[in-house]
Design a protein around this motif. Structure first.
Motif, mmCIF file in Angstrom:
data_model
loop_
_atom_site.group_PDB
_atom_site.id
_atom_site.type_symbol
_atom_site.label_atom_id
_atom_site.label_comp_id
_atom_site.label_asym_id
_atom_site.label_seq_id
_atom_site.Cartn_x
_atom_site.Cartn_y
_atom_site.Cartn_z
ATOM 1 N N ASN A 536 0.835 -1.197 0.000
ATOM 2 C CA ASN A 536 0.000 0.000 0.000
ATOM 3 C C ASN A 536 0.875 1.254 0.000
ATOM 4 O O ASN A 536 0.619 2.236 -0.714
ATOM 5 C CB ASN A 536 -0.919 -0.002 1.221
ATOM 6 N N ALA A 537 1.943 1.206 0.803
ATOM 7 C CA ALA A 537 2.838 2.350 0.860
ATOM 8 C C ALA A 537 3.586 2.532 -0.462
ATOM 9 O O ALA A 537 3.723 3.659 -0.964
ATOM 10 C CB ALA A 537 3.831 2.168 2.011
ATOM 11 N N ILE A 538 4.063 1.417 -1.041
ATOM 12 C CA ILE A 538 4.820 1.514 -2.289
ATOM 13 C C ILE A 538 3.948 2.088 -3.400
ATOM 14 O O ILE A 538 4.330 3.044 -4.093
ATOM 15 C CB ILE A 538 5.367 0.128 -2.686
ATOM 16 N N GLY A 540 0.999 3.628 -3.128
ATOM 17 C CA GLY A 540 0.470 4.951 -2.798
ATOM 18 C C GLY A 540 1.489 6.050 -3.032
ATOM 19 O O GLY A 540 1.184 7.080 -3.649
ATOM 20 N N MET A 541 2.687 5.831 -2.541
ATOM 21 C CA MET A 541 3.703 6.863 -2.706
ATOM 22 C C MET A 541 4.158 6.972 -4.149
ATOM 23 O O MET A 541 4.525 8.063 -4.615
ATOM 24 C CB MET A 541 4.891 6.572 -1.790
ATOM 25 N N SER A 542 4.117 5.857 -4.889
ATOM 26 C CA SER A 542 4.465 5.923 -6.316
ATOM 27 C C SER A 542 3.496 6.827 -7.051
ATOM 28 O O SER A 542 3.899 7.652 -7.887
ATOM 29 C CB SER A 542 4.443 4.521 -6.927
ATOM 30 N N LYS A 543 2.209 6.703 -6.750
ATOM 31 C CA LYS A 543 1.216 7.541 -7.422
ATOM 32 C C LYS A 543 1.334 8.996 -6.994
ATOM 33 O O LYS A 543 1.104 9.901 -7.804
ATOM 34 C CB LYS A 543 -0.184 7.007 -7.122
ATOM 35 N N GLN A 544 1.681 9.216 -5.727
ATOM 36 C CA GLN A 544 1.891 10.594 -5.302
ATOM 37 C C GLN A 544 3.129 11.190 -5.966
ATOM 38 O O GLN A 544 3.140 12.363 -6.340
ATOM 39 C CB GLN A 544 2.033 10.656 -3.773
ATOM 40 N N LEU A 545 4.150 10.369 -6.132
ATOM 41 C CA LEU A 545 5.378 10.827 -6.783
ATOM 42 C C LEU A 545 5.142 11.158 -8.252
ATOM 43 O O LEU A 545 5.770 12.064 -8.804
ATOM 44 C CB LEU A 545 6.461 9.757 -6.634
ATOM 45 N N GLN A 546 4.216 10.426 -8.874
ATOM 46 C CA GLN A 546 3.904 10.702 -10.278
ATOM 47 C C GLN A 546 3.303 12.090 -10.469
ATOM 48 O O GLN A 546 3.357 12.649 -11.567
ATOM 49 C CB GLN A 546 2.936 9.647 -10.811
ATOM 50 N N THR A 548 4.421 14.725 -9.101
ATOM 51 C CA THR A 548 5.488 15.726 -9.026
ATOM 52 C C THR A 548 6.193 15.860 -10.364
ATOM 53 O O THR A 548 5.995 15.066 -11.279
ATOM 54 C CB THR A 548 6.505 15.332 -7.944
ATOM 55 N N THR A 549 7.026 16.853 -10.477
ATOM 56 C CA THR A 549 7.790 17.069 -11.714
ATOM 57 C C THR A 549 8.983 16.133 -11.721
ATOM 58 O O THR A 549 9.816 16.134 -10.800
ATOM 59 C CB THR A 549 8.267 18.521 -11.799
ATOM 60 N N LEU A 550 9.075 15.316 -12.734
ATOM 61 C CA LEU A 550 10.131 14.305 -12.833
ATOM 62 C C LEU A 550 10.807 14.401 -14.186
ATOM 63 O O LEU A 550 10.171 14.746 -15.195
ATOM 64 C CB LEU A 550 9.559 12.902 -12.656
ATOM 65 N N ASN A 551 12.099 14.051 -14.195
ATOM 66 C CA ASN A 551 12.763 13.957 -15.502
ATOM 67 C C ASN A 551 12.508 12.593 -16.106
ATOM 68 O O ASN A 551 11.886 11.719 -15.487
ATOM 69 C CB ASN A 551 14.261 14.253 -15.372
ATOM 70 N N THR A 552 13.008 12.404 -17.301
ATOM 71 C CA THR A 552 12.732 11.161 -18.034
ATOM 72 C C THR A 552 13.232 9.945 -17.300
ATOM 73 O O THR A 552 12.556 8.908 -17.208
ATOM 74 C CB THR A 552 13.350 11.226 -19.432
ATOM 75 N N GLN A 553 14.428 10.023 -16.750
ATOM 76 C CA GLN A 553 14.994 8.884 -16.041
ATOM 77 C C GLN A 553 14.199 8.564 -14.789
ATOM 78 O O GLN A 553 13.934 7.396 -14.477
ATOM 79 C CB GLN A 553 16.456 9.168 -15.683
ATOM 80 N N GLN A 554 13.803 9.600 -14.067
ATOM 81 C CA GLN A 554 13.021 9.384 -12.857
ATOM 82 C C GLN A 554 11.666 8.740 -13.184
ATOM 83 O O GLN A 554 11.184 7.856 -12.464
ATOM 84 C CB GLN A 554 12.810 10.718 -12.149
ATOM 85 N N LYS A 555 11.047 9.214 -14.290
ATOM 86 C CA LYS A 555 9.788 8.584 -14.720
ATOM 87 C C LYS A 555 9.991 7.104 -15.022
ATOM 88 O O LYS A 555 9.163 6.259 -14.677
ATOM 89 C CB LYS A 555 9.238 9.285 -15.952
ATOM 90 N N SER A 556 11.106 6.807 -15.686
ATOM 91 C CA SER A 556 11.394 5.408 -16.039
ATOM 92 C C SER A 556 11.555 4.573 -14.781
ATOM 93 O O SER A 556 11.009 3.471 -14.671
ATOM 94 C CB SER A 556 12.654 5.348 -16.901
ATOM 95 N N LEU A 558 10.398 5.189 -11.847
ATOM 96 C CA LEU A 558 9.109 5.108 -11.150
ATOM 97 C C LEU A 558 8.183 4.085 -11.810
ATOM 98 O O LEU A 558 7.467 3.350 -11.130
ATOM 99 C CB LEU A 558 8.446 6.478 -11.128
ATOM 100 N N GLU A 559 8.216 4.015 -13.149
ATOM 101 C CA GLU A 559 7.416 3.020 -13.862
ATOM 102 C C GLU A 559 7.864 1.613 -13.515
ATOM 103 O O GLU A 559 7.042 0.696 -13.355
ATOM 104 C CB GLU A 559 7.522 3.242 -15.361
ATOM 105 N N ILE A 560 9.192 1.424 -13.395
ATOM 106 C CA ILE A 560 9.710 0.096 -13.035
ATOM 107 C C ILE A 560 9.227 -0.289 -11.645
ATOM 108 O O ILE A 560 8.801 -1.425 -11.396
ATOM 109 C CB ILE A 560 11.255 0.099 -13.100
ATOM 110 N N ILE A 561 9.270 0.670 -10.701
ATOM 111 C CA ILE A 561 8.803 0.394 -9.336
ATOM 112 C C ILE A 561 7.318 0.025 -9.349
ATOM 113 O O ILE A 561 6.885 -0.957 -8.717
ATOM 114 C CB ILE A 561 9.039 1.624 -8.437
ATOM 115 N N GLY A 562 6.520 0.808 -10.084
ATOM 116 C CA GLY A 562 5.078 0.536 -10.141
ATOM 117 C C GLY A 562 4.780 -0.808 -10.771
ATOM 118 O O GLY A 562 3.928 -1.562 -10.286
#
Length: 1017
Positions: A536-538, A540-546, A548-556, A558-562
């Motif tokens: 739930n934490a992983i 939930g926080m992934s969706k909250q992080l999405q 925010t403003t992220l660069n391409t690498q960070q988006k990538s 984050l997608e892997i984590i999700g």
């Protein structure tokens, strides 16, 4: 008729025709007439005498004597007249004839008549005496004078006396008849006058002096007629039949009750009259012989027709008809006659002839279905043969005892079981030798049941010669002699000592297994909670992080984590689903769904995966599949996702196809066949046998290469069977796999479809609201607090139930979000304290990571208001809180109403589906362009062929994809084409709709391509 006419007849009777002279006779008759009154007066006097008192009767008798003397004088005059005839030369008579002798004869006749009159007077006295002692009242009616005379006696049923009719000769008789029955008497006299009848017998009611009514029977007949045949006089009787009518009413009521009883019997009944026609039958009879209509429709039908029409239902139709005819001919009772039916049933028939006063009045057939009894008898016979064989070939102890439990016979096996020799047992009391004190009462009850002819089996701990720990299974039955007299009992004994030991061991093992199952359930619940809590934490926080403003690498990253978290959640759900299925805790929804949309949405998610591997992914749905079916779309989607994922996973090249076919279309349901096939690696025949076993994979390399739990196919099979369906798999190594699922669904309507939640959650919907968050896991508190603060809520925290109760006791909150599993005090106990001790009605929503069935029920029983399992969707949480705070999320018209400046398409929904993946969006748009282009071409071709079914089907497919891109104008046109009833000649409106749709698509596609230059048309 006058006296002169009567005298004329007498003369004709006694004088030969050759000597009879009409003229001289006429003068003679005239002379007699001068001396006598008309005979009619005599008759009236007689009638009057019939109804007069005895004194009056004597006076009339004296008057008659005087008349007789006058008649005697007339005879003397007759002699003189006849002597004059002698001088008439026209008279022809024999010389030997002496008219004086004739006159003497007439005098003799008059004397005889006088004697007869005396006898008649005596007879009349006796008649009057008789009439005075009987209940019937005699009456006489004279048509010419329309008078009615009664011989009234002391028991007159009319409660009249002679003065009633005195001087009232024209009294209308039927004035005493009840008004509604008067037509009966009137019709009867009318029929007499018309010559239709000469006698009658009718019933009607008469009015008595006290105002009551009474039923009478009126019988009578004509006693004299005129020359023209008209009735002159009728005579009859009146009989009191009131008691008969009362009895008849009681009999009728009894007959009605009997009829009702027969009609409702579980026995088939057929009652026939003496003419072979149906009088009464019942529903059971018509059911036995499959006669259409109600039993009443058979009344009056010739029974031979019923026999012949029913004969084909029997195994031997001719024999049935022959037996039936024989019974009808012999008219002898027949009991328990068995009739074998062609469908396997056995009927028992009884024939009962009905005789009343030795006169045949019909017969009664009764039918009973004894199929079960016959089967039981056959089974019993087989069992008897079986047990006889067992006793003969196995070591079963046999014992016979008398009524006092004294042993009369034992076999060798019983001796071995008991440890005694035969001579040690014969004559001894079996109960004293073998039965322990705690079983004495049982044996008494068994002996009593034997007296009633009952048999049974029971287990008993017994004493033997060498041990007191043996257990026997005893099968006891009453024992009869040749005269069927109960003389004792017979028992068959089986030593089950070892079985009882095993039974005790199994009971202990069962208790251990139950503890193990409980431990497993507890483990799964704990694992569900422990794994879902960090998940739930992983997520939930992934969706909250999405957000925010992220660069391409960070988006990538984050997608892997999700993706990893969602894959892990799938594995967890597989394990939990399997556990719930094994425990029988999975229940199915019964809601409306659209199979076209379900399959389309399911395949759309997986189509990109297939295309990434270079596979052809094809989906087809029979257009005849109903738009709305009723079932569990979520479980169907789970099954299809699992199977399609497997096909794509294990297929390196070639194609994956899904076909939804219509097997059977009934008015209220459809049977579908879903076929998923691929050209993948396939499976060996040996592995196919274990495909549906849990944790089953063909070899270890599968798990290393493809991953997975090995539970998927087992879950699929159990879900399909839970939906009363079947699944079969055909596969060959290296040639691919074909999975066929057969399911049946009830048809539904649009109203059965679940309502879509179009509500819009406002950004400050929770402003000024205080929320108590009770959660022991810090990560989950952070996730929840992050989400809730975005909507304006004020958050307070508690890490266990005790803190939660204290917080609510000391502070005011608007709502509580309560975790279930916490240290010190869990959420359920805390809720019970809040409800029972604090008497608080604050809304409490359970937020639990325990997804095991029954958790929600526990929460509601503890006093919680609602339930949400973790990990949860942000909007689901906010909507649920808003619901219990009375701040329902409302529909925002701005989201759907198009303005003139509204763009022709909107990719927001597609971006939400693809989570903003530009590469994925481009692929989806390319798929849309290709399918839309093919759809327009297909629409035009189908219209040219006037294939309206195909036109509607293609429009339905295009409508979904157009709606996903919010191309509302085109989607609306496609919807019109799908739903309209096209009937005009040439379909000009339909043609214009297709042109309009093509026009909109031709404008939209270039705009999409301009925005995404990578697209190809």
């Amino acid at each position: 008729m006058g006296f002169n006419k009567l005298l004329e007849r007498q003369i004709k009777k006694y004088l030969p025709e050759d000597y009879y002279l009409q003229e001289n006779l006429a003068r003679f008759i005239q002379a007699v007439h001068d001396s006598y009154e008309d005979y009619e007066r005599d008759r009236k006097l007689f009638n009057h005498a019939f109804a007069c008192s005895e004194n009056e009767y004597i006076q009339i008798n004296e008057k008659l004597k005087k008349e007789a003397e006058l008649k005697h004088a007339s005879i003397q005059q007759l002699k003189q007249t006849i002597n004059k005839f002698k001088g008439n030369e026209n008279i022809k008579y024999n010389d030997t004839d002496d008219l004086s002798d004739i006159i003497s004869y007439l005098e003799h006749e008059l004397q005889e008549k006088k004697k007869a009159d005396d006898l008649l007077q005596q007879s009349e006295k006796r008649l009057r005496l008789a009439l005075s002692t009987i209940d019937d009242n005699v009456w006489e009616y004279h048509f010419p004078t329309q008078t009615m005379n009664f011989a009234v006696n002391e028991k007159s049923i009319l409660e009249l006396n002679k003065t009633v009719f005195e001087g009232k000769e024209n009294l209308v008789w039927w004035q005493t008849i009840l008004e509604e029955d008067q037509h009966i008497a009137i019709d009867t006299f009318r029929q007499y006058m018309s010559g239709e009848i000469t006698k009658h017998c009718v019933e009607y009611r008469v009015k008595l002096k006290d105002g009551k009514t009474k039923w009478i029977l009126n019988r009578g007949g004509v006693i004299s007629k005129s020359k023209t045949g008209k009735p002159i006089t009728i005579i009859g009787t009146l009989t009191d039949i009131q008691n008969y009518k009362n009895i008849q009413g009681e009999l009728t009521a009894t007959a009605n009750r009997l009829s009702h009883l027969l009609i409702n019997l579980q026995t088939g009944v057929l009652l026939e009259d003496e003419n072979g026609k149906v009088v009464l039958t019942n529903k059971k009879f018509t059911d036995f012989f499959a006669y259409p209509g109600s039993p009443e429709t058979l009344v009056g039908i010739e029974c031979t027709e019923l026999y012949e029409s029913a004969s084909s239902l029997f195994t031997q139709p001719t024999e049935f008809l022959i037996k039936t005819a024989r019974h009808l001919k012999e008219k002898k009772p027949v009991n328990n006659e068995e009739l074998n039916m062609a469908d396997g049933r056995v009927l028992e028939r009884n024939y009962i002839p009905l005789f009343i006063d030795d006169v045949y009045r019909g017969h009664l057939w009764t039918y009973n279905d004894i199929t079960e009894r016959k089967h039981s008898e056959i089974q019993l016979k087989k069992q008897e043969e079986k047990y006889r064989s067992i006793i003969a070939n196995m070591n079963l102890g046999l014992i016979e005892v008398d009524l006092q439990e004294n042993i009369k016979y034992v076999n060798q096996s019983f001796c071995l079981m008991s440890g005694y020799e035969e001579h040690e047992l014969i004559g001894k009391n079996a109960a004293d030798m073998f039965v322990k004190d705690e079983f004495k009462r049982v044996i008494e009850e068994k002996n009593n049941s034997r007296q009633l002819g009952l048999s049974d089996a029971y287990e008993m701990n017994v004493k033997t010669k060498n041990s007191d720990a043996n257990w026997w299974l005893v099968c006891g039955a009453p024992l009869y002699n040749d005269k069927q007299q109960h003389i004792g009992s017979i028992g068959i004994h089986l030593d089950i000592t070892q079985q009882k030991i095993l039974e005790r061991q199994l009971m202990e093992a069962k208790q251990i297994a139950e503890k193990s199952v409980h431990a497993k359930d507890l483990f799964l619940a704990n694992m569900s909670h422990e794994i879902r809590t960090p998940m739930n934490a992983i997520l939930g926080m992934s969706k909250q992080l999405q957000k925010t403003t992220l660069n391409t690498q960070q988006k990538s990253f984050l997608e892997i984590i999700g993706t990893a978290a969602e894959n892990l959640l799938v594995i967890i759900n597989d394990i939990l689903d399997f556990s719930k299925l094994e425990a029988g805790k999975v229940t199915l929804e019964e809601i409306g769904f659209n199979m076209h949309d379900l399959i389309t949405n399911t395949s759309r998610v997986l189509k990109l995966k297939a295309e990434e591997k270079g596979l052809v992914f094809a989906v087809s749905i029979a257009p005849e599949v109903a738009k709305v079916l009723k079932g569990d779309p979520y479980r169907i989607n789970q099954v299809l996702m699992n199977l399609l994922s497997n096909s794509i996973k294990f297929t390196k090249r070639g194609r994956v196809t899904l076909q939804c076919l219509l097997n059977n279309n009934n008015p209220n349901s459809q049977a579908l066949e879903i076929v998923i096939s691929d050209t993948g690696k396939g499976m060996d025949e040996g592995f196919l046998k274990n495909l549906f076993n849990k944790f089953s994979q063909e070899d270890e390399s599968i798990a290393r290469s493809y991953g997975g739990t090995g539970l998927g196919m087992s879950i699929v099979k159990q879900l399909v069977e839970l939906m009363n369906g079947t699944i079969t798999v055909n596969s060959k190594k290296g040639e691919g796999t074909k999975v066929t699922i057969r399911l049946s669904f009830a048809k539904g309507t649009e109203s059965d479809l679940p309502k879509k939640d179009n509500s819009h959650v406002e950004a400050h919907i929770l402003a000024d609201k205080r929320i108590l968050l009770v959660e022991d896991n810090e990560m989950n508190r952070v996730v929840a607090e992050t989400i809730l603060k975005q909507y304006g809520a004020t958050i307070s925290e508690a890490v266990n139930g005790v803190e939660a109760v204290d917080a609510i006791r000391n502070h005011n909150f608007d709502i509580v979000l309560m975790d279930i599993q916490m240290p010190v005090m869990d959420g359920l106990e805390a809720t019970r304290h809040i409800r029972n001790d604090l008497h608080s009605t604050i809304p409490i929503i359970a937020l639990t990571a325990n997804a095991v069935k029954g958790e929600m029920e526990k929460c509601i029983q503890a006093g919680m208001n609602d339930y949400l399992s973790k990990p949860f969707e942000e909007e689901d949480l906010i909507r649920l809180i808003a619901k219990w705070l009375g701040r329902e999320a409302h529909f925002d018209p701005a989201k759907t109403v198009k303005t003139a400046d509204t763009p022709l398409y909107d990719l927001s929904k597609l971006k939400q589906i693809t989570r903003g993946d530009e590469k994925f969006i481009v692929k989806m748009l390319q798929v849309f362009i290709n399918e839309t282009k093919a759809g327009i071409t297909g629409l035009e071709q189908a219209f040219e062929k006037k294939d309206l079914k195909q036109v509607k089907f293609l429009a339905h497919r295009m409508k979904s994809s157009l709606s996903n891109l919010n191309i509302s104008s085109a989607a609306r046109i496609a919807g019109n084409i799908e739903n309209a009833q096209w009937s005009e000649e040439g379909y000009p409106v339909l043609e214009s709709q297709i042109r309009e749709l093509k026009k909109v698509v031709a404008v939209v596609i270039p705009l999409i391509m301009a925005d995404y230059s990578e697209l190809q048309y």
